[in-house]
Enzyme design. Sequence first.
Site, mmCIF file in Angstrom:
data_model
loop_
_atom_site.group_PDB
_atom_site.id
_atom_site.type_symbol
_atom_site.label_atom_id
_atom_site.label_comp_id
_atom_site.label_asym_id
_atom_site.label_seq_id
_atom_site.Cartn_x
_atom_site.Cartn_y
_atom_site.Cartn_z
ATOM 1 N N SER A 149 0.866 -1.172 0.000
ATOM 2 C CA SER A 149 0.000 0.000 0.000
ATOM 3 C C SER A 149 0.904 1.223 0.000
ATOM 4 C CB SER A 149 -0.860 0.006 1.264
ATOM 5 O OG SER A 149 -1.597 -1.183 1.329
ATOM 6 N N TRP A 165 -4.850 -7.465 3.888
ATOM 7 C CA TRP A 165 -4.089 -8.570 3.299
ATOM 8 C C TRP A 165 -3.766 -9.610 4.329
ATOM 9 C CZ3 TRP A 165 -2.021 -3.534 3.758
ATOM 10 C CH2 TRP A 165 -1.006 -3.379 4.709
ATOM 11 N N CYS A 196 -7.190 -0.777 7.317
ATOM 12 C CA CYS A 196 -6.086 -1.350 6.546
ATOM 13 C C CYS A 196 -5.213 -2.234 7.432
ATOM 14 C CB CYS A 196 -5.238 -0.240 5.936
ATOM 15 S SG CYS A 196 -3.832 -0.891 5.019
HETATM 16 P P1 FAD Z 1 6.600 -14.402 1.473
HETATM 17 O O1 FAD Z 1 7.806 -15.145 1.136
HETATM 18 O O2 FAD Z 1 5.638 -14.134 0.400
HETATM 19 O O3 FAD Z 1 5.872 -15.114 2.689
HETATM 20 C C1 FAD Z 1 4.663 -14.575 3.180
HETATM 21 C C2 FAD Z 1 3.913 -15.584 4.022
HETATM 22 O O4 FAD Z 1 3.553 -16.711 3.234
HETATM 23 C C3 FAD Z 1 4.689 -16.157 5.186
HETATM 24 O O5 FAD Z 1 4.588 -15.362 6.325
HETATM 25 C C4 FAD Z 1 4.042 -17.489 5.399
HETATM 26 O O6 FAD Z 1 2.874 -17.320 6.151
HETATM 27 C C5 FAD Z 1 3.624 -17.883 4.004
HETATM 28 N N1 FAD Z 1 4.618 -18.795 3.431
HETATM 29 C C6 FAD Z 1 5.584 -18.480 2.544
HETATM 30 N N2 FAD Z 1 6.307 -19.563 2.235
HETATM 31 C C7 FAD Z 1 5.789 -20.582 2.931
HETATM 32 C C8 FAD Z 1 6.094 -21.970 3.015
HETATM 33 N N3 FAD Z 1 7.089 -22.521 2.329
HETATM 34 N N4 FAD Z 1 5.334 -22.730 3.822
HETATM 35 C C9 FAD Z 1 4.325 -22.188 4.515
HETATM 36 N N5 FAD Z 1 3.991 -20.888 4.474
HETATM 37 C C10 FAD Z 1 4.711 -20.098 3.701
HETATM 38 N N6 FAD Z 1 2.938 -5.597 3.584
HETATM 39 C C11 FAD Z 1 3.562 -4.580 4.233
HETATM 40 O O7 FAD Z 1 4.505 -4.812 5.003
HETATM 41 N N7 FAD Z 1 3.178 -3.272 4.047
HETATM 42 C C12 FAD Z 1 2.142 -2.952 3.206
HETATM 43 O O8 FAD Z 1 1.812 -1.766 3.052
HETATM 44 C C13 FAD Z 1 1.471 -4.008 2.515
HETATM 45 N N8 FAD Z 1 0.424 -3.746 1.691
HETATM 46 C C14 FAD Z 1 -0.191 -4.778 1.047
HETATM 47 C C15 FAD Z 1 -1.266 -4.490 0.196
HETATM 48 C C16 FAD Z 1 -1.902 -5.516 -0.497
HETATM 49 C C17 FAD Z 1 -3.053 -5.205 -1.417
HETATM 50 C C18 FAD Z 1 -1.448 -6.844 -0.307
HETATM 51 C C19 FAD Z 1 -2.122 -7.971 -1.047
HETATM 52 C C20 FAD Z 1 -0.414 -7.122 0.534
HETATM 53 C C21 FAD Z 1 0.237 -6.101 1.220
HETATM 54 N N9 FAD Z 1 1.309 -6.379 2.061
HETATM 55 C C22 FAD Z 1 1.920 -5.338 2.723
HETATM 56 C C23 FAD Z 1 1.869 -7.743 2.200
HETATM 57 C C24 FAD Z 1 3.014 -7.931 1.170
HETATM 58 O O9 FAD Z 1 2.487 -7.953 -0.143
HETATM 59 C C25 FAD Z 1 3.795 -9.245 1.343
HETATM 60 O O10 FAD Z 1 2.894 -10.302 1.417
HETATM 61 C C26 FAD Z 1 4.661 -9.267 2.553
HETATM 62 O O11 FAD Z 1 5.576 -8.180 2.494
HETATM 63 C C27 FAD Z 1 5.453 -10.561 2.667
HETATM 64 O O12 FAD Z 1 6.170 -10.769 1.479
HETATM 65 P P2 FAD Z 1 7.467 -11.689 1.436
HETATM 66 O O13 FAD Z 1 7.763 -11.977 0.014
HETATM 67 O O14 FAD Z 1 8.558 -11.109 2.252
HETATM 68 O O15 FAD Z 1 6.990 -13.007 2.163
#
Ligand code: FAD
Length: 690
Positions: free
Chosen positions: A450, A690, A643
């Site tokens: 966001s 989210w 949010c």
């Molecule tokens: P990822 O690697 O994608 O992991 C995320 C989660 O997926 C983990 O915590 C776990 O629960 C699960 N997961 C991943 N791998 C595994 C596995 N092997 N086994 C089991 N479970 C697993 N985030 C913010 O910090 N700030 C924002 O403003 C924000 N805005 C958003 C707005 C929208 C519309 C959406 C959809 C999401 C938003 N997010 C925001 C969330 C953001 O998009 C990400 O999901 C977040 O930052 C995590 O991403 P990542 O790639 O680091 O984690």
Amino acid sequence: AELDTLDIIVLAAILVGTVAYLTKGKYWAVTKDPYATSFAGANGAKAGKTRNIVEKMEEEGKNCIILYGSQTGTAEDYASRLAKEGKSRFGLETMVADLEDYDYDNLDAVPSDKVVMFVLATYGEGEPTDNAVDFYEFITSEGPSFSLDNDPALGNLNFVAFGLGNNTYEHYNSMVRNVNKALEKLGAHRIGDAGEGDDGAGTMEEDFLAWKDPMWTALAEKMGLEEREAVYDPIFSIVDREDLDRDAPEVYLGEPNKMHRDGTPKGPFNAHNPYIAPISKSHELFNVKDRNCLHMEIDISGSNLSYQTGDHVAVWPTNAGEEVDRFLDIFDLTTKRNHVISVKALEPTAKVPFPTPTTFDAVVRYHMEICSPVSRQFIASLAAFAPDEQSKAEMTKLGSDKDYFHSKVNVHCLNITRILATVSKGKKWTNVPFSLLIESVTKLQPRYYSISSSSLEQPKMISITAVVESQSLPGREDPFKGVSTNYLLALKEKQNGDPNPTPFGLSYEITGPRNRFDGIHVPVHVRHSNFKLPSDPTKPVIMVGPGTGVAPFRGFVRERRKMAENGKDVGKTILFFGCRKSAEDFLYEKEWEEAKQVLGDKFEIVLAFSREGSKKVYVQNRLKERAKEVNELLQQKAYFYVCGDAANMAREVNSVLGQILCEERGIPEAKAEDIVKQMRAANQYQEDVW
Ligand code: FAD
């Protein structure tokens, strides 16, 4: 050159592919590629391809088409899996297609010996996904007009339906529900139940698995299909390109399309074509005991990108080097990682999900979601390629026993590499065809954030506020690390002086393919959202955003502050913010004070600290304490925004708002809930969760 196993598989695949092609495409197809248009030619897709679904099925000799409406790739993935299973178990001639690629006015001409499957995600507030908008409008319109004069219009159509939704949203699975209703109203015959997967309960995968088996049984009966022993047919051929060096200009080293490969990226920048944006500033908002929160300013001035306060920015991540190494290692690809390969679809309706020629390393690093949760179905399909009998038995058990799988895999957040290494006790999985990995490992997805800046104040600078994902889990030596947020953390460290950042021991190819991301760049695109301030700035707003849920509200508050500075009259602006401790993770503390200096009484921040004092206090508790004022503001047509955490907070805030209305207005609970629903329908209650 010596032939190794992979070459033999490749040769076999090409041979099988050629035979199949000559005997008129007895292949199921997969269409995973969002970049298809940028290099469709390379993959054999025909120019001027038809939008006529019936013609396409005839042309390709298909009797089952799986249409998907997908936003983040999961629906698309399920569509591919249905296609694969239909082919391998029942010999159906399946193909997968993007809803956007076809017209629907001749759905009535699909013969009754064929079946159309719909895999439909519901997005946001009950909306269709971007690629399903036209279809949805057509099919749910009053009396859509069809090509024939059938009565009922879709009397010949057999269909199957599965929806992907989230029960924390008001309009749970409304896409599949409404489409199902519309199709039935038009006389179409549904086979099996209309399935519903629930991301909110975290049961999407199991809901899908539980739905599909009875559906196949019903379909087999209806179409007179006989189940056979499942056989694996690769969809892609992988050809070693010994003629090409890794550094040859035509080789893709992780670039999303040809323009990027050639160093001439041009707009429009969108979900198919990211902008490689400079990060102008980045810092940590807090950093305590392995919890980090990032603030980044991304400069879009060199692009045609634009945004409005409340929109989302998508970050295209790169996998961590250590995870790429492990993945290549377990499949015994380490020594070949920089070999150039061409990947070709073995039939015209399939598309390769990344541009080629490329290298194994680039595919794994930039295009595969190698760390995400793994499906039981994928595990089961790998059993056949296990390095020994014991591993094969274990994979079969994991694939078929839901509880066992949960206890061994899910609770430890294991990714595919870690599962395989554990099962085989480190033995390499040399027999797995690379095609199977391309088919089964999801495409690496951009992550949405966001936008936390105001477009009025800084139209060409987008800021994001992101918490770095890091979870210590029982039974795991190292914490689970999020893909995108740790990549962003590394970018931040590099920007702040560390030439080779390794946050939490993770390293990244941070300068990107051909060093094009050097100088601290990150690939992004913007997604416009409906989460918007009222167009009338004098309207009051109530915002509830604990933790990083405050991100868009930082933008909202800065916007109103800027308006006030420009001499505009702004309405009451009240923000409910919560975090653990005032001295630990209180985001943008100084900025709120500055806003207060400009906005005066028009701005108020209400704080809830959950780990201070003897009792845990959350934003919803504070909201309740302010019941009278909240109600009065709503009576003045205040806009209400939530949010952050969808699973708990947003749901509780929704119910607290109902209680407030019920008590303050002396109306029955049901009536209060109705008002909340009406507020949502009128966009007076908006969620970004989210
Ligand atoms: P990822 O690697 O994608 O992991 C995320 C989660 O997926 C983990 O915590 C776990 O629960 C699960 N997961 C991943 N791998 C595994 C596995 N092997 N086994 C089991 N479970 C697993 N985030 C913010 O910090 N700030 C924002 O403003 C924000 N805005 C958003 C707005 C929208 C519309 C959406 C959809 C999401 C938003 N997010 C925001 C969330 C953001 O998009 C990400 O999901 C977040 O930052 C995590 O991403 P990542 O790639 O680091 O984690």
